[in-house]
Design an enzyme around this catalytic site. Sequence first.
Site, mmCIF file in Angstrom:
data_model
loop_
_atom_site.group_PDB
_atom_site.id
_atom_site.type_symbol
_atom_site.label_atom_id
_atom_site.label_comp_id
_atom_site.label_asym_id
_atom_site.label_seq_id
_atom_site.Cartn_x
_atom_site.Cartn_y
_atom_site.Cartn_z
ATOM 1 C CE1 TYR A 164 -4.216 -2.036 5.128
ATOM 2 C CE2 TYR A 164 -3.178 -0.025 4.357
ATOM 3 C CZ TYR A 164 -3.909 -1.167 4.099
ATOM 4 O OH TYR A 164 -4.323 -1.439 2.817
ATOM 5 C CB SER B 79 -0.877 0.001 1.259
ATOM 6 O OG SER B 79 -1.501 1.252 1.455
ATOM 7 C CE LYS C 1 -1.889 -3.855 3.017
ATOM 8 N NZ LYS C 1 -2.233 -5.170 2.431
#
Length: 311
Positions: free
Chosen positions: A167, A154, A171
């Site tokens: 997150y 991401s 990622k």
Amino acid sequence: MTDEIRFDGQVAIVTGAGGGLGRSHALELAKRGAKVVVNDLGGARDGTGASSEAALKVVEEIRMAGGEAIANGANVTNRDQVEKMVADALNEWGRVDILINNAGILRDKTFAKMDMDDFELVLDVHVTGSANCTKAVWPVMREQNYGRIMMTSSPSGLYGIFGQANYGAAKAALIGFMNALHLEGAKYNIHVNALAPTAATRMTEDLGIPDQVFEQMKPEAVTAGVIWLVSKDGPSKAILSCAAGGFARAFMAETDGVYLPPGKLSPEAVAEHWDAISDTSTINFYQDSNGPNMNFLGKIAAHQKKSGDQS
């Protein structure tokens, strides 16, 4: 003109394929001839709950269009369930050619307010989940001397975003995972790539993207890049950044840097040379971790030669 990319005779596993990007990937792979395992735990965006309904619906879409697919509800964090998922694919079709690690959850909060259980859970789903699925298909792909694996990273992992420390960390970790597997899989014709997408899905609906832009950010726009990455002629160790029909390749790079000999090595010297250390006009792209080491060893050798010449 590039020939149509096809996957006839190939078997693909797509995790988190009950909706959003995963659904789009599964449908397009099936449309191009692949037999597809549609995996989805069927949980909410934060990972709670479970239902087979979403995966079954995608399977029905594929079958109605004339394709082959089976549904699977394995939790990617559960190693036994993942191994059974791969075993089911082998029992059904005899091989696994493609793995798209797409399953993920969000537990967004600023790090100051974040419960560490939420930090660990996000890493568990994205990182350990991807590792579990990859580990299960790895011996199959080595044995058949062919495999295409995609990690879903991401922009949050590459560049950071407020409120997604868990997150973003997950990622970013997938990039390191890709880099190692690219090297280990090369002799077995296993290509490993990473996607850094932004698309209009339930994972991005809270980002405040303008409506007219959000409408262009369909998952199908991202899937076009995915199909290339997992194709027979696709690259390896590529990070593809994409959104709304825009595609760019992201790289990990390093400046050429400076060498500070023992007699001049100090924090103050690092500060004094910071501009040279940060000079982006000297960017290098390395194939593995030997690259920066050889760069620095070369600088040491050059310094020693120069010092010897002066003496």
